[in-house]
Design a protein around this motif. Structure first.
Motif, PDB file in Angstrom:
ATOM      1  N   HIS A 147      20.766   8.150  52.369  1.00  0.00           N
ATOM      2  CA  HIS A 147      21.008   8.994  53.543  1.00  0.00           C
ATOM      3  C   HIS A 147      20.418  10.385  53.351  1.00  0.00           C
ATOM      4  O   HIS A 147      20.765  11.102  52.409  1.00  0.00           O
ATOM      5  CB  HIS A 147      22.507   9.095  53.813  1.00  0.00           C
ATOM      6  CG  HIS A 147      23.114   7.769  54.180  1.00  0.00           C
ATOM      7  ND1 HIS A 147      22.827   7.133  55.359  1.00  0.00           N
ATOM      8  CD2 HIS A 147      23.944   6.940  53.489  1.00  0.00           C
ATOM      9  CE1 HIS A 147      23.473   5.974  55.410  1.00  0.00           C
ATOM     10  NE2 HIS A 147      24.151   5.832  54.275  1.00  0.00           N
ATOM     11  N   CYS A 148      19.563  10.748  54.241  1.00  0.00           N
ATOM     12  CA  CYS A 148      18.919  12.061  54.217  1.00  0.00           C
ATOM     13  C   CYS A 148      19.972  13.165  54.112  1.00  0.00           C
ATOM     14  O   CYS A 148      21.007  13.108  54.793  1.00  0.00           O
ATOM     15  CB  CYS A 148      18.102  12.239  55.490  1.00  0.00           C
ATOM     16  SG  CYS A 148      17.382  13.884  55.653  1.00  0.00           S
ATOM     17  N   PRO A 149      19.735  14.177  53.260  1.00  0.00           N
ATOM     18  CA  PRO A 149      20.734  15.236  53.086  1.00  0.00           C
ATOM     19  C   PRO A 149      20.912  16.103  54.339  1.00  0.00           C
ATOM     20  O   PRO A 149      21.873  16.864  54.406  1.00  0.00           O
ATOM     21  CB  PRO A 149      20.177  16.065  51.924  1.00  0.00           C
ATOM     22  CG  PRO A 149      18.714  15.769  51.904  1.00  0.00           C
ATOM     23  CD  PRO A 149      18.564  14.369  52.396  1.00  0.00           C
ATOM     24  N   HIS A 150      20.018  16.006  55.307  1.00  0.00           N
ATOM     25  CA  HIS A 150      20.197  16.797  56.530  1.00  0.00           C
ATOM     26  C   HIS A 150      21.337  16.215  57.358  1.00  0.00           C
ATOM     27  O   HIS A 150      22.458  16.682  57.295  1.00  0.00           O
ATOM     28  CB  HIS A 150      18.873  16.847  57.327  1.00  0.00           C
ATOM     29  CG  HIS A 150      18.988  17.566  58.642  1.00  0.00           C
ATOM     30  ND1 HIS A 150      18.221  17.232  59.727  1.00  0.00           N
ATOM     31  CD2 HIS A 150      19.772  18.598  59.023  1.00  0.00           C
ATOM     32  CE1 HIS A 150      18.513  18.033  60.744  1.00  0.00           C
ATOM     33  NE2 HIS A 150      19.470  18.878  60.337  1.00  0.00           N
ATOM     34  N   ARG A 151      21.107  15.110  58.076  1.00  0.00           N
ATOM     35  CA  ARG A 151      22.196  14.543  58.864  1.00  0.00           C
ATOM     36  C   ARG A 151      22.319  13.045  58.679  1.00  0.00           C
ATOM     37  O   ARG A 151      22.914  12.361  59.504  1.00  0.00           O
ATOM     38  CB  ARG A 151      22.049  14.929  60.344  1.00  0.00           C
ATOM     39  CG  ARG A 151      22.499  16.393  60.546  1.00  0.00           C
ATOM     40  CD  ARG A 151      22.611  16.873  61.978  1.00  0.00           C
ATOM     41  NE  ARG A 151      22.679  15.838  62.978  1.00  0.00           N
ATOM     42  CZ  ARG A 151      21.773  15.690  63.972  1.00  0.00           C
ATOM     43  NH1 ARG A 151      20.769  16.531  64.082  1.00  0.00           N
ATOM     44  NH2 ARG A 151      21.902  14.722  64.850  1.00  0.00           N
ATOM     45  N   GLY A 152      21.763  12.544  57.565  1.00  0.00           N
ATOM     46  CA  GLY A 152      22.139  11.200  57.141  1.00  0.00           C
ATOM     47  C   GLY A 152      21.281  10.052  57.627  1.00  0.00           C
ATOM     48  O   GLY A 152      21.634   8.894  57.420  1.00  0.00           O
ATOM     49  N   ALA A 153      20.123  10.330  58.252  1.00  0.00           N
ATOM     50  CA  ALA A 153      19.255   9.206  58.632  1.00  0.00           C
ATOM     51  C   ALA A 153      18.802   8.465  57.367  1.00  0.00           C
ATOM     52  O   ALA A 153      18.749   9.041  56.282  1.00  0.00           O
ATOM     53  CB  ALA A 153      18.051   9.720  59.406  1.00  0.00           C
ATOM     54  N   SER A 154      18.456   7.190  57.541  1.00  0.00           N
ATOM     55  CA  SER A 154      18.038   6.409  56.377  1.00  0.00           C
ATOM     56  C   SER A 154      16.629   6.801  55.943  1.00  0.00           C
ATOM     57  O   SER A 154      15.681   6.766  56.739  1.00  0.00           O
ATOM     58  CB  SER A 154      18.064   4.912  56.696  1.00  0.00           C
ATOM     59  OG  SER A 154      17.454   4.206  55.627  1.00  0.00           O
ATOM     60  N   ARG A 183       9.295  11.766  53.297  1.00  0.00           N
ATOM     61  CA  ARG A 183       9.631  12.667  54.392  1.00  0.00           C
ATOM     62  C   ARG A 183      10.478  11.917  55.415  1.00  0.00           C
ATOM     63  O   ARG A 183      10.058  10.894  55.957  1.00  0.00           O
ATOM     64  CB  ARG A 183       8.353  13.195  55.044  1.00  0.00           C
ATOM     65  CG  ARG A 183       8.576  14.355  55.976  1.00  0.00           C
ATOM     66  CD  ARG A 183       7.280  14.757  56.671  1.00  0.00           C
ATOM     67  NE  ARG A 183       6.308  15.455  55.842  1.00  0.00           N
ATOM     68  CZ  ARG A 183       6.382  16.747  55.485  1.00  0.00           C
ATOM     69  NH1 ARG A 183       7.421  17.469  55.857  1.00  0.00           N
ATOM     70  NH2 ARG A 183       5.433  17.296  54.765  1.00  0.00           N
ATOM     71  N   CYS A 184      11.687  12.419  55.665  1.00  0.00           N
ATOM     72  CA  CYS A 184      12.580  11.790  56.635  1.00  0.00           C
ATOM     73  C   CYS A 184      11.938  11.867  58.017  1.00  0.00           C
ATOM     74  O   CYS A 184      11.421  12.917  58.424  1.00  0.00           O
ATOM     75  CB  CYS A 184      13.932  12.515  56.620  1.00  0.00           C
ATOM     76  SG  CYS A 184      15.107  11.874  57.836  1.00  0.00           S
ATOM     77  N   VAL A 185      11.968  10.736  58.743  1.00  0.00           N
ATOM     78  CA  VAL A 185      11.292  10.734  60.042  1.00  0.00           C
ATOM     79  C   VAL A 185      12.132  11.396  61.137  1.00  0.00           C
ATOM     80  O   VAL A 185      11.635  11.611  62.236  1.00  0.00           O
ATOM     81  CB  VAL A 185      10.903   9.303  60.501  1.00  0.00           C
ATOM     82  CG1 VAL A 185       9.814   8.741  59.587  1.00  0.00           C
ATOM     83  CG2 VAL A 185      12.107   8.372  60.548  1.00  0.00           C
ATOM     84  N   TYR A 186      13.392  11.744  60.842  1.00  0.00           N
ATOM     85  CA  TYR A 186      14.216  12.326  61.902  1.00  0.00           C
ATOM     86  C   TYR A 186      13.776  13.765  62.200  1.00  0.00           C
ATOM     87  O   TYR A 186      13.449  14.100  63.332  1.00  0.00           O
ATOM     88  CB  TYR A 186      15.696  12.258  61.486  1.00  0.00           C
ATOM     89  CG  TYR A 186      16.689  12.167  62.629  1.00  0.00           C
ATOM     90  CD1 TYR A 186      16.315  12.223  63.957  1.00  0.00           C
ATOM     91  CD2 TYR A 186      18.056  12.012  62.345  1.00  0.00           C
ATOM     92  CE1 TYR A 186      17.243  12.140  64.983  1.00  0.00           C
ATOM     93  CE2 TYR A 186      18.991  11.915  63.361  1.00  0.00           C
ATOM     94  CZ  TYR A 186      18.581  11.984  64.684  1.00  0.00           C
ATOM     95  OH  TYR A 186      19.511  11.897  65.687  1.00  0.00           O
ATOM     96  N   HIS A 187      13.742  14.642  61.165  1.00  0.00           N
ATOM     97  CA  HIS A 187      13.336  16.031  61.393  1.00  0.00           C
ATOM     98  C   HIS A 187      12.342  16.525  60.343  1.00  0.00           C
ATOM     99  O   HIS A 187      12.131  17.725  60.209  1.00  0.00           O
ATOM    100  CB  HIS A 187      14.550  16.964  61.403  1.00  0.00           C
ATOM    101  CG  HIS A 187      15.693  16.486  62.241  1.00  0.00           C
ATOM    102  ND1 HIS A 187      16.707  15.721  61.714  1.00  0.00           N
ATOM    103  CD2 HIS A 187      15.939  16.609  63.566  1.00  0.00           C
ATOM    104  CE1 HIS A 187      17.568  15.406  62.691  1.00  0.00           C
ATOM    105  NE2 HIS A 187      17.120  15.919  63.822  1.00  0.00           N
ATOM    106  N   GLY A 188      11.819  15.583  59.549  1.00  0.00           N
ATOM    107  CA  GLY A 188      10.699  15.942  58.696  1.00  0.00           C
ATOM    108  C   GLY A 188      11.038  16.561  57.344  1.00  0.00           C
ATOM    109  O   GLY A 188      10.150  17.011  56.631  1.00  0.00           O
TER     110      GLY A 188
HETATM  111  S1  FES Z   1      18.279  13.596  59.188  1.00  0.00           S
HETATM  112 FE1  FES Z   1      16.599  13.660  57.879  1.00  0.00          FE
HETATM  113  S2  FES Z   1      15.483  15.401  58.457  1.00  0.00           S
HETATM  114 FE2  FES Z   1      17.186  15.378  59.779  1.00  0.00          FE
END
Ligand code: FES
Ligand SMILES: [Fe+2]
Length: 428
Positions: A51-58, A70-75
């Motif tokens: 889980h991404c440390p920002h808001r948890g996307a995979s 690089r997380c695809v939710y917010h980069g």
């Molecule tokens: S949840 Fe991964 S960058 Fe926002």
């Protein structure tokens, strides 16, 4: 027990599952944690919390680029150490990036296997000197499959010397035995004829040696000697004059799933094409403990969805009543599906309160006691578990041999139970 497991390196991926820099990430579940594995642009392996440390996307969906995922939710971009190296969704003057430490575990590759250390020691202790992973890759074949039950009940299946004469037997075994085993020797016959071995154990620095005694000739016994190594390795006794050695790492995905990493190696020479063929596909009635390359369902993106066997609980493992009447004791085709059928259908965590342990379970009893004692010693006194700081204590082999009835097995087998580099000993 989870804390104990974390004091050991876990062999969790094959290097060729992440073949090249920036190849697609893989989902991994290990010791109950969901993780994402990737190989970065420099070829290093990383294992990050899912889980991404920002808001948890995979992070499985992550873009694997320029030495980071690089997380695809917010980069947000993380490197193999868990540092956040780019945060393009924040203003450039923000220092938030420098405060992020994401879950990241050290990964080391050795001879085609990727090992991860999820424990507390920094630096991590050395990798265990297990011979199967110290020989060059051309001397070892490794296969992987998933099994839907607790790792201990799978491990117990392999240190149970009695079940092979039933579960894995062919009917009319004396006639069929030369088809079943590639190497002719008397060992398999002794094994087939004496179905109630007497089991003895001896503790070692990193585990337990388990010896099963059967009658051989009038004045001799046939000994099959297994190794259990902490926390989850087993090595099966070999056959023949120039033996290969087979065993497993029973790596816990979580409490109810195990990754069965199966190895077969020769201590001295490369495996031959004929041996590799048999290990990969099975040949002419030779049934391998390895899952063959076509044994799996189409891969899913689930953690270890690449290793779901076609023969499984839903199709009763291919069980065939006619074959059970006429050909095989179990009616289930294949050695590992026979084991799976028995171990998975115990339930995900077998209720040991309902067992009636018998004399042939002596090895299982000893291994349980060692595991429990080690977990308690760690919890109560902080004693680091067996072998975890002593990699060379893993340098052992299994054995099979015929000894005079008067000879004690531990002394008689002492030399062949060692694993001197470059030397192989004949088995019976
Ligand atoms: S949840 Fe991964 S960058 Fe926002
Ligand atoms: Fe078995």
């Amino acid at each position: 027990m989870g804390n104990l497991l974390r004091h050991y390196w876990q062999p969790v991926l094959l290097s060729n599952e992440l073949p090249e820099p920036d190849s697609g990430p893989l989902r991994v579940r290990l010791l109950g944690e969901d993780l994402v594995a990737f190989r970065d642009s420099s070829g290093r392996l990383g294992l990050l919390g899912n889980h991404c440390p920002h808001r948890g996307a995979s992070l499985f969906f992550g873009r694997n680029e320029e030495n980071g995922l690089r997380c695809v939710y917010h980069g947000w971009k993380l490197d193999v150490s868990g540092a956040c190296v780019d945060m393009p969704s924040e203003p450039p003057e923000s220092s938030l990036k420098d405060k992020i430490r994401h879950t990241a575990y050290p990964v080391v590759e050795r001879n085609g296997v990727a090992w991860v250390y999820m424990g507390p020691q920094r630096p991590a202790p050395p990798l265990p000197a297990v011979e199967w992973n110290l020989v060059p890759p051309e001397q070892c074949y490794v296969s992987v499959r998933g099994q839907q039950n607790n790792w201990v009940q799978a491990l117990e299946g392999e240190i149970d010397p009695s079940h092979a004469g039933f579960l894995h037997a062919w009917l009319n075994e004396d006639e069929n035995i030369n088809n079943f085993l590639p190497i002719a020797s008397r060992g398999p016959l002794y094994r087939a004829r004496d179905r109630h071995p007497r089991v003895e154990t001896a503790d070692t620095d990193a585990g337990v040696t388990i010896a099963a005694r059967r009658n051989a000739e009038e004045d001799s016994y046939y000994w099959r000697i297994y190794q259990f190594l902490f926390p989850f390795y087993t090595v099966i006794p070999p056959y023949g004059a120039d033996p290969t050695f087979t065993g497993h790492a029973w790596v816990p995905i979580d409490d109810e799933q195990v990754l069965a990493l199966c190895f077969t190696y020769h201590p001295v020479r490369p495996l031959t094409d004929a041996e590799l063929n048999t290990l990969r596909q099975g040949l002419h009635g030779v049934e391998s403990v390895h899952a063959s390359v076509d044994a799996f369902l189409p891969p899913s993106s689930e953690p270890f969805g690449r290793w779901r066997p076609k023969q499984n609980r839903e199709n009763l493992y291919g069980m065939d009543r006619e074959a059970q009447r006429t050909m095989r004791y179990s009616g289930v085709p294949g050695v590992w599906p026979q084991d799976s059928a028995c171990q998975e259908t115990m339930g995900p965590i077998v209720d040991r309160g309902h067992e009636h342990l018998a004399s042939t379970d002596t090895g299982i009893i000893r291994v349980r006691r060692r595991l429990i004692a080690a977990a308690n010693a760690l919890r109560e006194e902080g004693v680091l578990p067996p072998g975890s700081q002593a990699p060379e204590s893993f340098r052992v082999r299994s054995a099979s041999l015929v000894l005079p009835r008067t000879d004690p097995w531990l002394a008689g087998a002492a030399e062949v139970l060692t694993a001197p580099p470059g030397v192989n000993f004949a088995a019976a």
